[in-house]
Design an enzyme around this catalytic site. Structure first.
Site, short mmCIF file in Angstrom:
data_model
loop_
_atom_site.label_atom_id
_atom_site.label_comp_id
_atom_site.label_asym_id
_atom_site.label_seq_id
_atom_site.Cartn_x
_atom_site.Cartn_y
_atom_site.Cartn_z
N ASN A 22 50.97 8.01 18.73
CA ASN A 22 49.52 7.93 18.64
C ASN A 22 49.04 6.50 18.75
OD1 ASN A 22 48.73 10.61 18.50
ND2 ASN A 22 48.90 10.71 16.27
N CYS A 73 51.98 17.30 21.59
CA CYS A 73 50.65 17.04 22.14
C CYS A 73 50.46 17.96 23.33
CB CYS A 73 50.50 15.57 22.55
SG CYS A 73 48.90 15.18 23.29
N ASN A 96 52.68 20.45 15.39
CA ASN A 96 52.16 19.44 14.47
C ASN A 96 51.13 20.11 13.56
OD1 ASN A 96 50.07 19.71 16.29
ND2 ASN A 96 50.12 17.62 17.02
N HIS A 107 47.79 21.22 11.42
CA HIS A 107 46.34 21.29 11.61
C HIS A 107 45.69 22.02 10.45
CE1 HIS A 107 45.87 19.91 15.84
NE2 HIS A 107 47.15 20.27 15.89
N ASN A 111 45.80 16.93 11.17
CA ASN A 111 44.76 16.95 12.19
C ASN A 111 43.62 17.84 11.68
OD1 ASN A 111 46.13 15.57 14.63
ND2 ASN A 111 47.64 17.10 13.99
N GLU A 136 41.80 13.61 15.22
CA GLU A 136 43.23 13.67 15.47
C GLU A 136 43.97 12.66 14.60
OE1 GLU A 136 46.19 14.08 19.33
OE2 GLU A 136 44.04 13.76 19.61
N CYS A 145 41.89 18.13 22.19
CA CYS A 145 43.18 18.20 21.51
C CYS A 145 43.78 19.57 21.80
CB CYS A 145 43.01 17.99 20.00
SG CYS A 145 44.57 18.11 19.07
N GLY A 154 45.15 21.27 18.74
CA GLY A 154 44.01 21.66 17.91
C GLY A 154 43.35 22.92 18.42
#
Length: 269
Positions: free
Chosen positions: A65, A74, A149, A151, A182, A200, A209, A212
Site C-alpha cells: 500500500n 487487491c 484481506n 473488510h 478496510n 482502504e 476497491c 471492498g
C-alpha cells in the site's frame, strides 16, 4: 540503476507495477514502496505491485500500500496484471491462488471463498460478524468479511453523506481489528445495484476497491438485501460481482495501462 515501471489503474485505483518475472530488481522495503507511491515526490499510486516468478502459479504478485505496508490481496490490481499478462493466469498472492481471465477491456477474477468467522477477519474477540454489536459516530452494526484481506461493511441510507475521510482512519486503527481493517460504507439501491465508498487500509479514500466491492456484495447477499449477482458502483466506476452456488466470488471489471517509464532506483532507496 534504472528500473522500468508500468502505471496502471482499475476504475481510478492506481498502481505502479514492477515486473521482476524475468529480470530481478533490488529488494523493495516498506520505505522504498512509500517513497515510490508518494504523489508529490515519487511516481504516485495507491499500491505498488511487484510481479515475481512462482513455482505453483504463472507468477507471484506482491502488493504494498501507499504507506509501505504489504497486504494480502487487491482485486483491481489482479485485473490489471491479468491484462498485462495477456492470457488466463493463476496468480500467487499472500491470500492464496487467484485465477484471472482477461477480456477486451478488463478481466474476470475468481476471488475465492469469503470467510466470516471472527478469528478469520480477524477480530480481537468473538462476535457475530453478520451484524456486529459495535458502532462509531452513527455508523453501527456492520458486517465483517475476509475476502483475502479484512473488510468491515456499513449499510447506510446515503453513503455519500458519511464523513469517511474522518471516520475511516478511526475505524481502521480501532483495537477491535488487530491487522487494521478496510472500511466500506454502502447504500443498496435495488436488488441488483449497490453504491459504495471505501476507506482502504494503508491507502485512504480510494476511487475503487475490488476486494471492498466483493466484501460489500457478499455482506448484502448474506443479509438478504440483494440478489447473488450485483453491480457495485464506486466513485471510479462499476464492478460486477457474482457469488456462485460453489461459494466462490467472481469479480468482473475494467483495467487500463496508463503509461510506462523508468526511474533511478537510488532516488527512492
Amino acid at each position: 540503476m534504472r528500473v522500468p515501471f508500468i502505471k496502471m489503474h482499475g476504475l481510478g485505483n492506481d498502481f505502479v507495477v514492477l515486473d521482476a518475472r524475468r529480470e530481478a530488481i533490488p529488494a523493495v522495503t516498506s520505505m522504498i514502496a512509500a517513497r515510490i507511491a508518494d504523489r508529490r515526490t515519487g511516481i504516485g499510486c495507491d499500491q505498488l505491485v511487484i510481479l515475481e516468478p512462482a513455482d505453483a502459479a504463472d507468477f507471484r504478485m506482491r502488493i504494498l500500500n501507499a504507506d509501505g505496508g504489504e497486504v494480502e490481496a487487491c482485486g483491481n490490481a489482479t485485473r490489471a496484471v491479468s491484462m498485462l499478462h495477456g492470457a488466463s493466469a493463476t496468480i500467487e498472492t499472500a491470500a492464496g491462488l487467484l485465477r484471472a481471465e482477461p477480456g477486451n477491456d478488463g478481466a474476470t477474477v475468481d476471488m475465492g471463498i469469503p470467510r466470516f468467522e471472527w478469528q478469520d477477519i480477524p477480530l480481537a474477540y468473538a462476535m457475530d460478524t453478520l451484524a456486529m454489536p459495535v458502532g462509531w459516530d452513527g455508523l453501527e452494526n456492520p458486517a465483517a468479511v475476509n475476502v483475502g484481506n479484512p473488510h468491515v461493511v456499513f449499510f447506510v441510507a446515503d453513503c455519500d453523506a458519511v464523513p469517511l475521510e474522518s471516520l475511516g482512519p478511526t475505524i481502521e486503527h480501532d483495537p477491535l481489528f488487530p491487522n487494521r481493517i478496510n472500511v466500506n460504507v454502502a447504500t443498496v439501491e435495488n436488488r441488483t445495484r449497490i453504491r459504495l465508498r471505501v476507506w482502504e487500509r494503508g491507502a485512504g479514500l480510494t476511487r475503487a476497491c475490488g476486494t471492498g466491492a466483493c466484501a460489500t456484495a457478499v455482506a448484502a447477499m448474506r443479509r438478504g438485501l440483494v440478489d447473488r449477482s450485483v453491480e457495485v458502483k464506486l466513485p471510479g466506476g462499476v464492478l460486477q460481482i457474482d457469488w456462485g452456488q460453489d461459494e466462490r466470488i467472481a469479480m468482473t471489471g475494467p483495467a487500463t495501462e496508463s503509461y510506462r517509464g523508468t526511474f533511478e532506483w537510488d532516488h527512492f532507496a
